[in-house]
Design an enzyme around this catalytic site. Structure first.
Site, PDB file in Angstrom:
ATOM      1  N   GLU A  62      -2.894   1.836  20.250  1.00  0.00           N
ATOM      2  CA  GLU A  62      -2.493   0.599  20.076  1.00  0.00           C
ATOM      3  C   GLU A  62      -2.033   0.100  21.613  1.00  0.00           C
ATOM      4  O   GLU A  62      -2.240  -1.001  22.266  1.00  0.00           O
ATOM      5  CB  GLU A  62      -1.542   0.075  19.383  1.00  0.00           C
ATOM      6  CG  GLU A  62      -1.263  -1.440  19.105  1.00  0.00           C
ATOM      7  CD  GLU A  62      -0.009  -1.947  18.293  1.00  0.00           C
ATOM      8  OE1 GLU A  62      -0.023  -2.776  17.621  1.00  0.00           O
ATOM      9  OE2 GLU A  62       0.982  -1.128  18.547  1.00  0.00           O
ATOM     10  N   TRP A  84      -4.671  -3.267  12.998  1.00  0.00           N
ATOM     11  CA  TRP A  84      -4.960  -4.765  13.130  1.00  0.00           C
ATOM     12  C   TRP A  84      -6.056  -5.085  12.032  1.00  0.00           C
ATOM     13  O   TRP A  84      -6.699  -6.320  12.191  1.00  0.00           O
ATOM     14  CB  TRP A  84      -5.318  -4.894  14.748  1.00  0.00           C
ATOM     15  CG  TRP A  84      -3.999  -5.096  15.428  1.00  0.00           C
ATOM     16  CD1 TRP A  84      -3.527  -4.158  16.004  1.00  0.00           C
ATOM     17  CD2 TRP A  84      -3.196  -6.372  15.557  1.00  0.00           C
ATOM     18  NE1 TRP A  84      -2.419  -4.554  16.805  1.00  0.00           N
ATOM     19  CE2 TRP A  84      -2.258  -5.872  16.477  1.00  0.00           C
ATOM     20  CE3 TRP A  84      -3.396  -7.645  15.254  1.00  0.00           C
ATOM     21  CZ2 TRP A  84      -1.541  -6.690  17.027  1.00  0.00           C
ATOM     22  CZ3 TRP A  84      -2.489  -8.667  16.201  1.00  0.00           C
ATOM     23  CH2 TRP A  84      -1.493  -8.163  16.603  1.00  0.00           C
ATOM     24  N   TYR A 136      -1.534 -10.011  22.790  1.00  0.00           N
ATOM     25  CA  TYR A 136      -0.833  -9.263  23.686  1.00  0.00           C
ATOM     26  C   TYR A 136      -1.620  -8.622  25.059  1.00  0.00           C
ATOM     27  O   TYR A 136      -1.353  -8.949  26.228  1.00  0.00           O
ATOM     28  CB  TYR A 136      -0.263  -7.803  22.982  1.00  0.00           C
ATOM     29  CG  TYR A 136       0.781  -8.157  22.127  1.00  0.00           C
ATOM     30  CD1 TYR A 136       1.958  -8.433  22.221  1.00  0.00           C
ATOM     31  CD2 TYR A 136       0.389  -8.027  20.795  1.00  0.00           C
ATOM     32  CE1 TYR A 136       2.888  -8.749  21.235  1.00  0.00           C
ATOM     33  CE2 TYR A 136       1.117  -8.264  19.569  1.00  0.00           C
ATOM     34  CZ  TYR A 136       2.435  -8.629  19.850  1.00  0.00           C
ATOM     35  OH  TYR A 136       3.197  -8.972  18.663  1.00  0.00           O
ATOM     36  N   CYS A 195       5.003 -10.921  18.302  1.00  0.00           N
ATOM     37  CA  CYS A 195       6.367 -10.628  17.442  1.00  0.00           C
ATOM     38  C   CYS A 195       7.433  -9.791  18.742  1.00  0.00           C
ATOM     39  O   CYS A 195       8.298 -10.692  18.696  1.00  0.00           O
ATOM     40  CB  CYS A 195       6.181  -9.418  16.291  1.00  0.00           C
ATOM     41  SG  CYS A 195       5.342  -9.799  15.024  1.00  0.00           S
ATOM     42  N   ARG A 257      11.113 -11.335  18.177  1.00  0.00           N
ATOM     43  CA  ARG A 257      11.189 -12.550  17.526  1.00  0.00           C
ATOM     44  C   ARG A 257      11.455 -12.283  16.048  1.00  0.00           C
ATOM     45  O   ARG A 257      12.314 -12.490  14.930  1.00  0.00           O
ATOM     46  CB  ARG A 257      10.478 -13.743  17.674  1.00  0.00           C
ATOM     47  CG  ARG A 257       9.082 -13.468  17.296  1.00  0.00           C
ATOM     48  CD  ARG A 257       7.998 -14.600  17.193  1.00  0.00           C
ATOM     49  NE  ARG A 257       6.851 -14.449  16.850  1.00  0.00           N
ATOM     50  CZ  ARG A 257       6.328 -14.329  15.584  1.00  0.00           C
ATOM     51  NH1 ARG A 257       7.327 -14.588  14.428  1.00  0.00           N
ATOM     52  NH2 ARG A 257       5.170 -13.711  15.299  1.00  0.00           N
ATOM     53  N   VAL A 259      10.987  -8.706  13.185  1.00  0.00           N
ATOM     54  CA  VAL A 259      10.928  -7.243  12.929  1.00  0.00           C
ATOM     55  C   VAL A 259      10.783  -6.813  11.733  1.00  0.00           C
ATOM     56  O   VAL A 259      11.505  -6.895  10.838  1.00  0.00           O
ATOM     57  CB  VAL A 259      12.452  -6.857  13.528  1.00  0.00           C
ATOM     58  CG1 VAL A 259      12.233  -5.230  13.737  1.00  0.00           C
ATOM     59  CG2 VAL A 259      12.570  -7.464  15.004  1.00  0.00           C
ATOM     60  N   ASP A 260       9.489  -6.340  11.265  1.00  0.00           N
ATOM     61  CA  ASP A 260       9.275  -5.520  10.153  1.00  0.00           C
ATOM     62  C   ASP A 260       9.985  -4.065  10.399  1.00  0.00           C
ATOM     63  O   ASP A 260       9.397  -3.308  10.798  1.00  0.00           O
ATOM     64  CB  ASP A 260       7.756  -5.531   9.872  1.00  0.00           C
ATOM     65  CG  ASP A 260       7.394  -4.722   8.765  1.00  0.00           C
ATOM     66  OD1 ASP A 260       8.254  -4.197   8.185  1.00  0.00           O
ATOM     67  OD2 ASP A 260       6.114  -4.589   8.537  1.00  0.00           O
TER      68      ASP A 260
END
Length: 372
Positions: A62, A84, A136, A195, A257, A259-260
């Site tokens: 990734e 994804w 990103y 994120c 912003r 966060v899993d």
């Protein structure tokens, strides 16, 4: 400083003890706290968590995908990376229209398994449906601006990573060593707004003592008597002549912003640590500190029991990482003919197997569902 693994376990406990129940866009529900920070000294080891087995190759793939400026999941699937898949399929589902004349599409949409298999095998289908919008990679390497020319019809692009590397080499004390993924004008075009939306780098000159310690670790033949001087009188120039080692350390701080914490955060920590290692190697600096500023820090309601299990596992020692470029290019004759590779050329040549974990020992994996 508390070990990164203990910090992570304390964060899980913090959420379980103090988190408030919140609804979320996935419909799963979360326990959430706001505004936390994690810090790690890279000298203590590479921060890949050991209290559960981490999917190293998936994380590396990734990050390389981001650094290549890619936004199509075809590259990820080529390396068996599926994090994804759900986002790509959701985009396909919402945009698909059952029209016979639409390039021969079937009357019924694919299942997710069929969709992923077709992305793998059908280049035209992958080009049409595998892209996730300007997420990103697009923002890091191709932030879109528009020219001031006629009708503003010709876009121009800003390669933030290339500019960052140039600044680190020419103006390392700059306070503008930043990369942002939060492009407000394109958020609606992304399958998911970022994120982790930006990072900043910071460098400092190493002290003479730090460079001597580094030289001792780097050179098997290191001998302080080689300087012919009392240790207190050794200068940077003396080190440069006998044991040329980097003169600066480099740190990275990222901002996030959302966060899993169970599934995502361990990946984020390791990914930004590896990014720090890659950039440090390119600019000949020593990785120093990794810092994460975390906004809405949450556990999904279907991750609670998994988090409790991981909280009580005893960490192992952290591993190390070794980066190996394609060896053929390192031969001096090849360099003389082609010149030095650019950073982008190096990134395009990297594959996940170029990043080797050394001495990684972990507990078994803990499975948990991903909420898209």
């Amino acid at each position: 400083m508390i070990n990164i693994e203990r910090q992570y376990q304390q964060l899980l406990k913090d959420i379980l003890d103090n988190g408030v129940e919140k609804k979320d866009r996935t419909g799963t529900g979360t326990l959430s706290v706001f505004g936390r920070q994690m810090r790690h000294k890279m000298s203590e080891g590479f921060p890949l968590l050991t209290t559960k087995k981490m999917a190293w190759k998936t994380m590396v793939t990734e990050l390389l995908w981001f650094l290549r400026g890619d936004t199509n999941i075809k590259f990820l699937l080529d390396y068996d990376c599926h994090i994804w898949d759900g986002d790509a399929y959701k985009r396909y589902w919402f945009n698909w229209r059952p029209m016979v004349e639409d390039c021969g599409e079937d009357l019924t949409p694919h299942t997710q398994k069929e969709f992923i298999n077709r992305i793998k095998t059908d280049d035209e289908f992958a080009k049409k449906w595998g892209d996730l919008g300007p997420i990103y990679g697009a923002q890091w390497r191709n932030w879109t601006l528009h020219s001031v020319g006629p009708n503003d019809s010709f876009p121009i692009y800003v390669d933030q990573i290339r500019l960052l590397i140039e600044q680190l080499k020419t103006n390392p004390d700059s306070r503008r060593l930043m990369v942002s993924a939060w492009n407000v004008g394109q958020l609606d075009e992304m399958v998911l707004p970022p994120c982790h939306y930006g990072f900043q780098m910071y460098t400092r000159e190493l002290r003479v003592g730090e460079r001597l310690d580094l030289a001792a670790k780097t050179y098997d033949t290191f001998d302080p008597f080689d300087f012919g001087l009392p240790m207190a009188n050794i200068e940077h120039d003396d080190i440069d002549k006998l044991y040329p080692v980097p003169k600066r350390s480099i740190s990275l701080m990222w901002n996030q912003r959302s966060v899993d914490t169970f599934l995502g955060l361990p990946f984020n920590i390791a990914s930004y640590a590896l990014l720090l290692e890659i950039i440090a190697k390119e600019v000949n600096m020593i990785p120093d500190e990794l810092i994460g500023n975390l906004g809405d820090v949450h556990l999904y309601s279907n991750h609670i029991e998994q988090a409790k299990e991981q909280m009580h596992r005893r960490p192992y020692d952290l591993p190390k990482v070794q980066i190996t470029e394609r060896n053929w290019y390192q031969h001096e004759k090849v360099k003389e003919h082609f010149g030095e590779k650019t950073f982008t050329e190096k990134i395009m040549s990297y594959r996940p197997e170029c990043f080797e974990l050394l001495n990684y020992q972990s507990h078994k994996a803990i499975k948990a569902p991903l909420s898209n």
